[in-house]
Design a protein around this motif. Sequence first.
Motif, PDB file in Angstrom:
ATOM      1  N   SER A 187      39.040  55.175  72.919  1.00  0.00           N
ATOM      2  CA  SER A 187      40.115  54.653  73.765  1.00  0.00           C
ATOM      3  C   SER A 187      40.336  55.537  74.982  1.00  0.00           C
ATOM      4  CB  SER A 187      41.415  54.571  72.954  1.00  0.00           C
ATOM      5  OG  SER A 187      42.510  54.310  73.804  1.00  0.00           O
ATOM      6  N   PRO A 188      40.555  54.932  76.161  1.00  0.00           N
ATOM      7  CA  PRO A 188      40.837  55.725  77.361  1.00  0.00           C
ATOM      8  C   PRO A 188      42.304  56.097  77.513  1.00  0.00           C
ATOM      9  CG  PRO A 188      40.740  53.432  77.955  1.00  0.00           C
ATOM     10  CD  PRO A 188      40.473  53.498  76.472  1.00  0.00           C
ATOM     11  N   ILE A 189      43.142  55.718  76.543  1.00  0.00           N
ATOM     12  CA  ILE A 189      44.580  55.974  76.669  1.00  0.00           C
ATOM     13  C   ILE A 189      44.861  57.401  76.205  1.00  0.00           C
ATOM     14  CG2 ILE A 189      46.887  55.125  76.160  1.00  0.00           C
ATOM     15  CD1 ILE A 189      45.004  53.155  77.618  1.00  0.00           C
ATOM     16  N   GLY A 190      44.734  58.355  77.115  1.00  0.00           N
ATOM     17  CA  GLY A 190      44.963  59.757  76.803  1.00  0.00           C
ATOM     18  C   GLY A 190      43.667  60.440  76.412  1.00  0.00           C
ATOM     19  N   LEU A 191      43.407  61.589  77.012  1.00  0.00           N
ATOM     20  CA  LEU A 191      42.161  62.292  76.742  1.00  0.00           C
ATOM     21  C   LEU A 191      42.155  62.960  75.378  1.00  0.00           C
ATOM     22  CD1 LEU A 191      41.419  63.863  80.243  1.00  0.00           C
ATOM     23  CD2 LEU A 191      40.478  61.802  79.209  1.00  0.00           C
ATOM     24  N   GLY A 192      43.299  63.005  74.709  1.00  0.00           N
ATOM     25  CA  GLY A 192      43.332  63.581  73.372  1.00  0.00           C
ATOM     26  C   GLY A 192      42.489  62.801  72.389  1.00  0.00           C
ATOM     27  N   HIS A 193      42.370  61.486  72.595  1.00  0.00           N
ATOM     28  CA  HIS A 193      41.561  60.682  71.687  1.00  0.00           C
ATOM     29  C   HIS A 193      40.110  61.131  71.697  1.00  0.00           C
ATOM     30  CE1 HIS A 193      44.971  57.807  72.256  1.00  0.00           C
ATOM     31  NE2 HIS A 193      44.769  57.617  70.981  1.00  0.00           N
ATOM     32  N   VAL A 194      39.557  61.337  72.890  1.00  0.00           N
ATOM     33  CA  VAL A 194      38.142  61.661  72.952  1.00  0.00           C
ATOM     34  C   VAL A 194      37.872  63.042  72.373  1.00  0.00           C
ATOM     35  CG1 VAL A 194      38.171  62.635  75.302  1.00  0.00           C
ATOM     36  CG2 VAL A 194      36.094  61.567  74.407  1.00  0.00           C
ATOM     37  N   GLN A 195      38.828  63.971  72.474  1.00  0.00           N
ATOM     38  CA  GLN A 195      38.614  65.291  71.885  1.00  0.00           C
ATOM     39  C   GLN A 195      38.522  65.189  70.365  1.00  0.00           C
ATOM     40  OE1 GLN A 195      37.772  67.894  73.349  1.00  0.00           O
ATOM     41  NE2 GLN A 195      38.552  67.890  75.441  1.00  0.00           N
ATOM     42  N   ARG A 196      39.387  64.392  69.749  1.00  0.00           N
ATOM     43  CA  ARG A 196      39.291  64.251  68.301  1.00  0.00           C
ATOM     44  C   ARG A 196      38.049  63.454  67.923  1.00  0.00           C
ATOM     45  NH1 ARG A 196      44.484  60.421  67.511  1.00  0.00           N
ATOM     46  NH2 ARG A 196      43.530  58.354  67.588  1.00  0.00           N
ATOM     47  N   ASP A 197      37.655  62.490  68.774  1.00  0.00           N
ATOM     48  CA  ASP A 197      36.448  61.729  68.500  1.00  0.00           C
ATOM     49  C   ASP A 197      35.226  62.641  68.517  1.00  0.00           C
ATOM     50  OD1 ASP A 197      38.122  59.566  68.420  1.00  0.00           O
ATOM     51  OD2 ASP A 197      37.596  58.837  70.418  1.00  0.00           O
ATOM     52  N   LEU A 198      35.169  63.551  69.486  1.00  0.00           N
ATOM     53  CA  LEU A 198      34.067  64.505  69.551  1.00  0.00           C
ATOM     54  C   LEU A 198      34.046  65.407  68.322  1.00  0.00           C
ATOM     55  CD1 LEU A 198      34.217  65.447  73.338  1.00  0.00           C
ATOM     56  CD2 LEU A 198      32.246  64.444  72.158  1.00  0.00           C
ATOM     57  N   ALA A 199      35.232  65.816  67.878  1.00  0.00           N
ATOM     58  CA  ALA A 199      35.299  66.665  66.686  1.00  0.00           C
ATOM     59  C   ALA A 199      34.746  65.922  65.467  1.00  0.00           C
ATOM     60  CB  ALA A 199      36.738  67.108  66.436  1.00  0.00           C
ATOM     61  N   ILE A 200      35.083  64.648  65.336  1.00  0.00           N
ATOM     62  CA  ILE A 200      34.579  63.856  64.210  1.00  0.00           C
ATOM     63  C   ILE A 200      33.068  63.684  64.312  1.00  0.00           C
ATOM     64  CG2 ILE A 200      34.616  61.551  63.185  1.00  0.00           C
ATOM     65  CD1 ILE A 200      37.610  61.431  63.954  1.00  0.00           C
ATOM     66  N   VAL A 201      32.565  63.405  65.513  1.00  0.00           N
ATOM     67  CA  VAL A 201      31.129  63.192  65.688  1.00  0.00           C
ATOM     68  C   VAL A 201      30.348  64.468  65.407  1.00  0.00           C
ATOM     69  CG1 VAL A 201      29.368  62.748  67.448  1.00  0.00           C
ATOM     70  CG2 VAL A 201      31.313  61.204  67.217  1.00  0.00           C
ATOM     71  N   ARG A 202      30.883  65.606  65.845  1.00  0.00           N
ATOM     72  CA  ARG A 202      30.180  66.865  65.556  1.00  0.00           C
ATOM     73  C   ARG A 202      30.073  67.088  64.057  1.00  0.00           C
ATOM     74  NH1 ARG A 202      33.866  69.017  70.021  1.00  0.00           N
ATOM     75  NH2 ARG A 202      32.570  68.846  71.904  1.00  0.00           N
ATOM     76  N   SER A 203      31.147  66.819  63.345  1.00  0.00           N
ATOM     77  CA  SER A 203      31.112  66.964  61.895  1.00  0.00           C
ATOM     78  C   SER A 203      30.187  65.928  61.263  1.00  0.00           C
ATOM     79  CB  SER A 203      32.524  66.834  61.324  1.00  0.00           C
ATOM     80  OG  SER A 203      32.535  67.026  59.934  1.00  0.00           O
ATOM     81  N   LEU A 204      30.187  64.719  61.816  1.00  0.00           N
ATOM     82  CA  LEU A 204      29.332  63.655  61.296  1.00  0.00           C
ATOM     83  C   LEU A 204      27.859  64.025  61.458  1.00  0.00           C
ATOM     84  CD1 LEU A 204      29.333  60.804  60.066  1.00  0.00           C
ATOM     85  CD2 LEU A 204      29.468  59.891  62.392  1.00  0.00           C
ATOM     86  N   ARG A 205      27.519  64.625  62.580  1.00  0.00           N
ATOM     87  CA  ARG A 205      26.127  65.030  62.803  1.00  0.00           C
ATOM     88  C   ARG A 205      25.698  66.132  61.833  1.00  0.00           C
ATOM     89  NH1 ARG A 205      27.101  64.688  69.081  1.00  0.00           N
ATOM     90  NH2 ARG A 205      26.077  62.706  69.586  1.00  0.00           N
ATOM     91  N   GLN A 206      26.630  66.981  61.473  1.00  0.00           N
ATOM     92  CA  GLN A 206      26.295  68.004  60.487  1.00  0.00           C
ATOM     93  C   GLN A 206      25.973  67.368  59.138  1.00  0.00           C
ATOM     94  OE1 GLN A 206      29.649  70.660  60.424  1.00  0.00           O
ATOM     95  NE2 GLN A 206      29.099  71.669  62.357  1.00  0.00           N
ATOM     96  N   GLN A 207      26.704  66.309  58.820  1.00  0.00           N
ATOM     97  CA  GLN A 207      26.488  65.654  57.537  1.00  0.00           C
ATOM     98  C   GLN A 207      25.335  64.657  57.576  1.00  0.00           C
ATOM     99  OE1 GLN A 207      30.186  64.226  55.729  1.00  0.00           O
ATOM    100  NE2 GLN A 207      31.367  65.570  57.081  1.00  0.00           N
ATOM    101  N   ARG A 208      25.033  64.121  58.746  1.00  0.00           N
ATOM    102  CA  ARG A 208      23.932  63.170  58.900  1.00  0.00           C
ATOM    103  C   ARG A 208      23.069  63.598  60.094  1.00  0.00           C
ATOM    104  NH1 ARG A 208      25.447  62.128  54.648  1.00  0.00           N
ATOM    105  NH2 ARG A 208      25.808  60.113  53.630  1.00  0.00           N
ATOM    106  N   PRO A 209      22.248  64.652  59.914  1.00  0.00           N
ATOM    107  CA  PRO A 209      21.374  65.091  61.019  1.00  0.00           C
ATOM    108  C   PRO A 209      20.473  63.944  61.476  1.00  0.00           C
ATOM    109  CG  PRO A 209      21.381  66.701  59.238  1.00  0.00           C
ATOM    110  CD  PRO A 209      22.089  65.479  58.712  1.00  0.00           C
ATOM    111  N   GLY A 210      20.275  63.868  62.769  1.00  0.00           N
ATOM    112  CA  GLY A 210      19.435  62.819  63.326  1.00  0.00           C
ATOM    113  C   GLY A 210      20.178  61.559  63.709  1.00  0.00           C
ATOM    114  N   LEU A 211      21.459  61.463  63.350  1.00  0.00           N
ATOM    115  CA  LEU A 211      22.233  60.284  63.733  1.00  0.00           C
ATOM    116  C   LEU A 211      22.414  60.246  65.239  1.00  0.00           C
ATOM    117  CD1 LEU A 211      24.071  57.837  62.939  1.00  0.00           C
ATOM    118  CD2 LEU A 211      25.979  59.470  62.939  1.00  0.00           C
ATOM    119  N   GLU A 212      22.049  59.142  65.846  1.00  0.00           N
ATOM    120  CA  GLU A 212      22.288  58.945  67.275  1.00  0.00           C
ATOM    121  C   GLU A 212      23.674  58.331  67.459  1.00  0.00           C
ATOM    122  OE1 GLU A 212      19.368  56.605  69.236  1.00  0.00           O
ATOM    123  OE2 GLU A 212      17.696  57.918  68.689  1.00  0.00           O
ATOM    124  N   VAL A 213      24.404  58.822  68.448  1.00  0.00           N
ATOM    125  CA  VAL A 213      25.719  58.264  68.754  1.00  0.00           C
ATOM    126  C   VAL A 213      25.724  57.806  70.206  1.00  0.00           C
ATOM    127  CG1 VAL A 213      28.195  58.677  68.902  1.00  0.00           C
ATOM    128  CG2 VAL A 213      26.870  59.718  67.047  1.00  0.00           C
TER     129      VAL A 213
END
Length: 712
Positions: free
Chosen positions: A317-343
């Motif tokens: 969501s573009p409503i506030g940059l706080g969303h994308v920061q938490r989204d990035l945090a989730i994706v970084r953790s997701l990549r650790q758990q699923r190496p090779g996942l393209e986002v």
Amino acid sequence: MRARQPDQTGFGERDGVPLYWEVHGNGEPAFLLLPTWSMIHSRVWKMQVPYLARHGRVVTFDGRGNGRSGRPQASSAYLPSEFAQDALAVMEATGTEDAIMVGFSAGAQWLLELLRTTPAKVKGAVFIGPALPFGGSPPGRYIPPFDERPAAFDGWAKYNRHFWREDYEGFLRFFSGQCFSEPHSTKGIDDCVAWGLETDAETLLHTQFTKAESSREPVLQPDEARAIASAIDRPVLILHGSDDRIRAHRTSVELAELARATLVTFEGSGHAPHARDPVRANLELRAFAESLTAPEKRPRAWPRALGRPQRALFISSPIGLGHVQRDLAIVRSLRQQRPGLEVHWWAQHPVTRVLEEAGEYVHPASHAMASESQHWEEESTSHELHAFYAFRRMDEIFLANFMAFHELVSEEPYDLWIGDESWEIDYYLHENPELKRAPYVFLTDVIGFLPVDPEGDPREAELTADYNAEMIEQRSRFPWLRDLSLYVGDFEDLPDACFGQDLPRIRDWARSWFEEVGYVLPFDSDDYRDTAALRRRLAHPEDGTLLFAAVGGTAVGKPLLEKIAAAFDILRRRRPDVRMVMVTGPRIDPAELIDVQGLEKRPYVHNLFEHLACADAAVVQGGLSTTMELVASRRPFVYFPLRNHWEQVHHVTARLNRYGAHPPLDYAATDPETLAAALEGILDRPVAYRPVPGDGASRAASRIASLLGPPR
């Protein structure tokens, strides 16, 4: 804020009547979206224009009697032949040789006239809820003699000359309610009433033709209409709702037989399926257009399922940059758990700037999105944003963006869709569940609309409850549509309130339909305990008192920044060692704010949470991300929820109260002197916040990863 602005506009004139037209897009095919009854102007096509304009050239014009076109004051000026001639004049003015023509309701008569007189101009014809003089009336609709005053203006008795003159708005609301017979159609009804108020009863009366004082009969006679329909030699598509209370569905059944047309019945829909069920209507319109034209030949490739990499599409969501920061945090953790996942990211400015700086891949198709942040910008005033009404007015933006999303996922395969407050995706998927093509995760930190002023604006309470009820019904009817619903926080963070009268309590309902994952931070707060080291790394002086001010980066925050600057000037006279960094954001020019000694103004700060973590105190708006980052890093702060912003007033405040934050300040009641005193007060008082667990991103990622199967 419209979802799409016209590429060309202009006025034509015919017999002294100005005709306002718009052109959207370019290329072939051309669509001419005809005007309907003069109660409504060309904005009736707002849900079609952005989508069709990506696949051709769309011409619309305001019909005589409404909008920016003229309002002749003679009944003869509103004959079907006049509207048909207007259409030809607009085609000539816009350089349109021929077009796929679409007529809604009364516009069916103009379209039929064009098919009779100038069929070469009509490449294909689409009728939506056609108002033609055969097929009878819908069940239960009886209109008393138009010119006679009935004993009471009940129901369809409101369709009456005397009632229009005495209570025109009352008629508009009744008639619009009949057009939108589907539940939860308040927005469509309100739109029609507003558009109807752009003309007046006397003008609308000219569109009514009577042969005698006691009867109202159509100008186009049944046998004549049938003869024209039988002679049509162009492809015809008809869309009609089975619950149409304005024009009988039987009309379209007969028209389809006469014109050898394709009839698509929208089961359960009312008179305006293109407005109330726009996704399906748009897909039908495009499919019809493609059947008439040779589609562009372009190379295509299909990746074999087991040979392609795992790929997720993240809608941020573009409503506030706080969303994308938490989204990035989730994706970084997701990549650790699923190496090779393209986002791949489906996002728009200013979120794309953050993603690009983080080295993420933003899908090029994102450029097709209508700007949500610009809409919020235009809705705001001096530290005020009525967020619910602004959200409600985003309907055409949401639809335009969903259609662009649907095109993307129809052409490219994804193993997973993840949406952070992807309201448009969530709503229109529930409205069109057959379009789901992948496992789908929905994340949010806010559940439910709540009125901010139920006493002063009782209709707000009614509307928010209706929106909540629709959401509850959607989830109950299609529980499988979301594979995961994740609440970013703890359920106790939610307001202790009901969704509305006779609706469940928010916390109770959330526990049944969501999983809580705790708050998601873009950092580990333990890494930011050494304030001196952090200041050295970020090039802030280690001595003295450091304040930060940030208000979200949109123009709505400018008045608060001005107040903060004035308060800082007062505070600095009392405490000369204090300095402040003010982050104005991309939409506020720092030069527009006053200069104060010790005040540094920056348009943008990357990873703002790091700078907040080394501040002695901060003053911010009421956004959840920034305030919770301050809580997590145990920094004192004062905050000002935007006036009339339901999320900041209710949801954010409830959560911050639970975490032990200082109570919010009222913008209108706080002058610079009071703000300076408040800042000085929190500088001398230690915080006692509830700890913010730092595992929210990994918890969310673990649940999301479960949808991808075991690690490869």
